[in-house]
Write a protein that holds these residues in place. Structure first.
Motif, PDB file in Angstrom:
ATOM      1  N   UNK B 137       0.982  -1.284  -0.018  1.00  0.00           N
ATOM      2  CA  UNK B 137       0.043  -0.051   0.112  1.00  0.00           C
ATOM      3  C   UNK B 137       0.893   1.232  -0.098  1.00  0.00           C
ATOM      4  N   UNK B 141      -3.429   6.107   5.457  1.00  0.00           N
ATOM      5  CA  UNK B 141      -4.686   6.870   4.939  1.00  0.00           C
ATOM      6  C   UNK B 141      -5.506   7.593   6.221  1.00  0.00           C
ATOM      7  N   UNK B 148      -7.142  10.497  -1.640  1.00  0.00           N
ATOM      8  CA  UNK B 148      -8.281   9.215  -1.742  1.00  0.00           C
ATOM      9  C   UNK B 148      -7.589   8.485  -3.184  1.00  0.00           C
ATOM     10  N   UNK B 149      -7.259   7.049  -2.978  1.00  0.00           N
ATOM     11  CA  UNK B 149      -6.858   6.424  -4.153  1.00  0.00           C
ATOM     12  C   UNK B 149      -7.903   6.169  -5.127  1.00  0.00           C
ATOM     13  N   UNK B 152      -6.956  -0.094  -6.668  1.00  0.00           N
ATOM     14  CA  UNK B 152      -5.873  -0.784  -6.216  1.00  0.00           C
ATOM     15  C   UNK B 152      -5.846  -1.995  -6.727  1.00  0.00           C
ATOM     16  N   UNK B 153      -4.689  -2.209  -7.494  1.00  0.00           N
ATOM     17  CA  UNK B 153      -4.381  -3.482  -8.421  1.00  0.00           C
ATOM     18  C   UNK B 153      -5.579  -3.721  -9.306  1.00  0.00           C
ATOM     19  N   UNK B 155      -8.780  -2.913  -9.195  1.00  0.00           N
ATOM     20  CA  UNK B 155     -10.122  -2.769  -8.280  1.00  0.00           C
ATOM     21  C   UNK B 155     -10.266  -1.318  -8.240  1.00  0.00           C
ATOM     22  N   UNK B 156     -11.439  -0.960  -8.816  1.00  0.00           N
ATOM     23  CA  UNK B 156     -11.950   0.368  -8.688  1.00  0.00           C
ATOM     24  C   UNK B 156     -12.383   0.675  -7.307  1.00  0.00           C
ATOM     25  N   UNK B 157     -12.041   1.992  -6.701  1.00  0.00           N
ATOM     26  CA  UNK B 157     -12.538   2.458  -5.598  1.00  0.00           C
ATOM     27  C   UNK B 157     -13.829   3.181  -5.536  1.00  0.00           C
ATOM     28  N   UNK B 158     -14.323   3.718  -6.729  1.00  0.00           N
ATOM     29  CA  UNK B 158     -15.600   4.343  -6.978  1.00  0.00           C
ATOM     30  C   UNK B 158     -16.003   3.980  -8.324  1.00  0.00           C
TER      31      UNK B 158
END
Lengths: 164, 159
Positions: B137, B141, B148-149, B152-153, B155-158
């Motif tokens: 990471x 945070x 705000x990322x 991650x790898x 995978x979307x956060x939003x």
């Protein structure tokens, strides 16, 4: 007079290979012992005496993914957990099924907007067959999800590769 | 033992290390200099009148306006039944402090958490790795200015 009437012994049952395979598969779904968060408490209640998942042949929670047919993702999946979850799913023998149980597994739930660490829907990691909404879902809801999964298994055929 | 008595016991040992002391209020504490924290911790643990044998928690607080990261060590003495806290203010750009894992073993995981989420480096910590987030990471945070990322790898956060 039918074509084979009187040729075989009484008690002969005629069916299709598809029907027999699906019938046996959907009545012996072994889930994996895999609970991540509070939904797992409801999953355990579903497996216990009052709701008794064994009535549907799905009460034998296996302690290894090699013996499991069904992964019930019961809880919040973090990014750190996502890698392990994917690996467990890959270790399961086909045909394998996934139920996304509860708001977290479906969309991130209460962590959807502001959490930096939660996967926003486990369908980004593994293919999901049935979504069971709720926070957490009641055992009846999980049983309903399992019955819908049984319906889905009933539509499979060995004639072509199935996406289910 | 009352907070003011605890402060009086500390003063002869570590008087020049104490920045300020608050004996009243809901959270009695002393603020100590970062380089003296380990020595103060040793006194709190071993002095026969104090005997703080339980480290309840380590809180890390980000203060961007003061340009600092504050650590708050909450202590309880299970044998004598009194409570106290030690605070230390660190430089926000490079927060470093001596580990107290040798004094209270419970500090090991608390310090790993403060390192993981706030980016505080604990010197001479036995095993300073991330404890909650994945090893690879980027960033810490719970800092107020944490960007705000996006993903991650893959995978979307939003989504």
């Amino acid at each position: 007079m039918a074509l084979i009437e009187g040729i075989f012994e009484p008690g002969l049952v005629v069916t299709t290979v598809d029907w027999v395979l699906n019938w046996s598969r959907k009545r012996s779904i072994f889930p994996m012992t895999f609970g991540i968060a509070c939904c797992a408490i409801e999953m355990m209640a579903t497996g216990a005496a009052r709701f008794d998942l064994d009535r549907f042949g799905a009460g034998a929670f296996r302690a290894t993914p090699r013996q499991a047919d069904l992964m019930i993702v019961a809880g919040t999946v973090t990014f750190k957990m996502a890698e392990r979850l994917r690996r467990l799913w890959e270790q399961m023998a086909e045909p394998r099924f996934v139920i996304a149980m509860g708001a977290c597994a479906i969309s991130g739930g209460p962590y959807h907007l502001h959490a930096y660490h939660v996967v926003k829907g486990v369908d980004q990691v593994v293919p999901v067959d049935v979504y069971v909404p709720g926070c957490p879902p009641r055992p009846e809801a999980l049983i309903e999800g399992l019955m819908r999964l049984q319906d889905k298994i009933g539509t499979r055929t060995i004639a072509k590769k199935c996406e289910v | 033992m009352t907070p003011s008595e605890i402060i009086e016991i500390l003063k002869p040992h570590e008087g020049d290390g104490i920045v300020s002391a608050a004996a009243d209020g809901t959270h009695p504490h002393v603020v100590v200099k970062a380089q003296r924290l380990a020595a103060v911790a040793a006194v709190l643990k071993t002095d026969w009148r104090l005997r703080f044998d339980l480290l309840r928690c380590i809180s890390a607080i980000d203060w961007p306006a003061q340009n600092g990261v504050e650590l708050s060590y909450d202590l309880i003495s299970t044998s004598l039944g009194h409570a106290f806290a030690v605070k230390v203010m660190l430089d926000r750009a490079d927060p470093q402090v001596e580990s107290v894992a040798g004094v209270w073993p419970a500090a090991e995981w608390h310090e790993r958490e403060a390192f993981d989420l706030m980016g505080v480096t604990f010197l001479r910590h036995p095993d300073l790795r991330r404890i909650l987030l994945p090893e690879d990471w980027v960033g810490h945070p719970l800092r107020k200015d944490y960007p705000y990322p996006v993903a991650y790898k893959g995978l979307k956060l939003n989504p």
